[in-house]
Design an enzyme around this catalytic site. Structure first.
Site, PDB file in Angstrom:
ATOM      1  N   TYR A  51      38.129 -57.611-101.953  1.00 33.93           N
ATOM      2  CA  TYR A  51      37.513 -58.873-102.157  1.00 33.93           C
ATOM      3  C   TYR A  51      36.044 -59.006-101.315  1.00 33.93           C
ATOM      4  O   TYR A  51      36.120 -58.507-100.401  1.00 33.93           O
ATOM      5  CB  TYR A  51      38.245 -60.077-101.914  1.00 33.93           C
ATOM      6  CG  TYR A  51      39.392 -60.155-102.899  1.00 33.93           C
ATOM      7  CD1 TYR A  51      39.182 -60.096-104.408  1.00 33.93           C
ATOM      8  CD2 TYR A  51      40.803 -60.365-102.196  1.00 33.93           C
ATOM      9  CE1 TYR A  51      40.377 -60.117-105.137  1.00 33.93           C
ATOM     10  CE2 TYR A  51      41.860 -60.721-103.118  1.00 33.93           C
ATOM     11  CZ  TYR A  51      41.602 -60.671-104.625  1.00 33.93           C
ATOM     12  OH  TYR A  51      42.800 -60.946-105.525  1.00 33.93           O
TER      13      TYR A  51
ATOM     14  N   LYS B 292      63.428 -69.432 -80.661  1.00 36.75           N
ATOM     15  CA  LYS B 292      62.661 -70.277 -81.797  1.00 36.75           C
ATOM     16  C   LYS B 292      61.702 -69.324 -82.537  1.00 36.75           C
ATOM     17  O   LYS B 292      61.926 -68.265 -82.415  1.00 36.75           O
ATOM     18  CB  LYS B 292      61.899 -71.033 -80.921  1.00 36.75           C
ATOM     19  CG  LYS B 292      60.960 -70.464 -79.934  1.00 36.75           C
ATOM     20  CD  LYS B 292      59.912 -71.394 -79.067  1.00 36.75           C
ATOM     21  CE  LYS B 292      58.990 -70.748 -78.212  1.00 36.75           C
ATOM     22  NZ  LYS B 292      58.465 -71.648 -77.117  1.00 36.75           N
TER      23      LYS B 292
HETATM   24  C1  LIG Z   1      58.519 -70.797 -76.021  1.00 35.87           C
HETATM   25  C2  LIG Z   1      58.864 -71.163 -74.645  1.00 35.87           C
HETATM   26  C3  LIG Z   1      59.522 -70.330 -73.778  1.00 35.87           C
HETATM   27  C4  LIG Z   1      59.549 -68.884 -73.579  1.00 35.87           C
HETATM   28  O1  LIG Z   1      58.441 -68.274 -73.154  1.00 35.87           O
HETATM   29  P1  LIG Z   1      58.055 -66.689 -73.184  1.00 35.87           P
HETATM   30  O2  LIG Z   1      56.606 -66.561 -72.706  1.00 35.87           O
HETATM   31  O3  LIG Z   1      58.048 -66.350 -74.631  1.00 35.87           O
HETATM   32  O4  LIG Z   1      59.290 -66.183 -72.426  1.00 35.87           O
HETATM   33  C5  LIG Z   1      59.972 -70.903 -72.381  1.00 35.87           C
HETATM   34  N1  LIG Z   1      59.840 -72.178 -72.229  1.00 35.87           N
HETATM   35  C6  LIG Z   1      59.339 -73.313 -73.189  1.00 35.87           C
HETATM   36  C7  LIG Z   1      59.097 -74.542 -72.779  1.00 35.87           C
HETATM   37  C8  LIG Z   1      58.857 -72.776 -74.250  1.00 35.87           C
HETATM   38  O5  LIG Z   1      58.281 -73.544 -75.299  1.00 35.87           O
END
Ligand SMILES: *Cc1c(COP(=O)(O)O)cnc(C)c1O
Length: 367
Positions: free
Chosen positions: A264, A38
């Protein structure tokens, strides 16, 4: 002259392979591996990463939203893809692209059934998400009877898997809570299996879960951050290799007199003679304002140079006093020599946020 020419995120597929093999070495031979890709594969390059992982033998992928799964299908990924957080407006497209939804409430289950019926589906594979303590998404344990009632007499879908998510898998002081979550998931799986009379896959562990709860691998594990080189503890980080390396270069050097200010709101006030460098990267590229004002530092020729003053949209200024450097020289923001985790920790955040924040305007180069 820098050889990168402009701000660039290098994506190292050999590091990805190393991390994949390391995580696989922690699994029982039969445990399936789901790669979480993702958010552009945690800010790297979703398509290139997924292609490499599919070639390496990844069993499954997961994304958060339907549009991410569509990008993977467009790129030719054929492995099953779990969509962790689909919205009903996208269910039809999800089915068209053979993506597998996480269904996490009776409302979502009913809505999905309607779309599956409209599209004349039979035995469409879905994953039921159960909440065992994170209190984010998921059915509750006592929803099982309601779920089975809703599914009674319906043939549009079949429960391919059920899953849950640990709230504190990286936190040793929460071991008792994590074990209670695992036990609760076991109870749910057994009850659902008995009452439905059908088998399904079970999956629960994320990266830190793989490392800390080997007894809870069930049929599949879901790893994200570990694939990208970070393991939520220094010992694991030492075994993994960062996939993403963010590089930029010096656009201009300035000599700053005592009492002058930089940036800034005149936030940085010089107390002496300083040399500053201006870099073509800012909060629009994903280096947020929390990293400014000497919180985080970048690397030039192996030496740390703190970010001074406020982070601008397209630029940061750093203090390079005493560092032998010139305009055009390469700067490492994070990567193998300076981990994203330590850069993030300097400003009270974590590698996950820093990596996924690197915006799409930053050029990606696969190495
Ligand atoms: C993002 C996510 C993962 C991955 O977790 P990591 O700590 O990056 O390994 C696994 N399960 C779910 C439901 C997630 O949303």
């Amino acid at each position: 002259m820098s050889n990168i020419g402009e701000t660039t995120l290098e994506v190292d597929l050999s590091a990805l392979e190393h991390n994949f093999n390391y995580l696989k070495s922690k699994l029982k031979p039969k445990t399936k591996f789901l790669a979480v890709v993702k958010a552009f594969a945690y800010g790297s390059d979703m398509v290139m990463v997924a292609k490499k992982l599919e070639a390496l033998g990844t069993d499954y992928f997961a994304v958060a939203y339907v549009k991410e799964g569509v990008l993977l299908r467009d790129a030719g990924i054929t492995a099953p893809i779990l969509v962790l957080h689909p919205q009903p407006i996208n269910f039809a497209e999800l089915i068209d692209r053979c993506l597998e939804p996480s269904l996490y409430s009776l409302r979502i289950l009913r809505l999905f059934l309607e779309v599956a019926k409209d599209k004349a589906q039979k035995d469409y594979p879905v994953h039921l998400k159960f909440n065992t303590g994170l209190n984010r998404l998921g059915f509750w344990e006592n929803d099982i009877d309601h779920i089975l009632n809703v599914l009674n007499g319906r043939s549009e879908l079949h429960i391919k898997a059920i899953f849950s998510h640990l709230a504190a898998s990286e936190d040793e002081s929460e071991r008792e809570f994590s074990i209670a979550q695992i036990n609760s998931f076991n109870r749910i799986a057994n009850e659902l299996n008995e009452k439905s009379g059908t088998p399904f896959l079970r999956h629960m562990l994320n990266t830190s879960g793989i490392l800390n709860y080997p007894e809870a691998q069930f049929d599949m594990v879901r790893s994200g951050i570990g694939l990208y080189g970070y393991g939520n503890d220094a010992k694991t980080d030492a075994q993994l290799k960062p996939v993403a390396c963010l590089k930029t270069l010096i656009s201009q050097l300035h000599k700053i007199e005592p009492g002058e200010t930089v940036g800034y709101n005149r936030e940085y006030k010089s107390d002496g003679y300083r040399i500053t460098a201006t870099l073509p990267i800012g909060h629009a590229d994903g280096i947020g304002r929390q990293y400014g004002n000497q919180k985080a530092a970048v690397l030039i020729h192996g030496k740390k140079a703190p970010i001074i003053g406020n982070v601008c949209m397209d630029m940061i200024m750093i203090d390079v006093t005493g560092i032998d450097c010139k305009e055009g020289d390469e700067v490492i923001v994070f990567g193998r020599e300076l981990s994203a985790e330590s850069f993030a920790n300097s400003s009270a955040t974590i590698s996950y946020e820093l990596l996924t924040a690197i915006s799409q305007r930053v050029k990606r180069v696969v190495v």
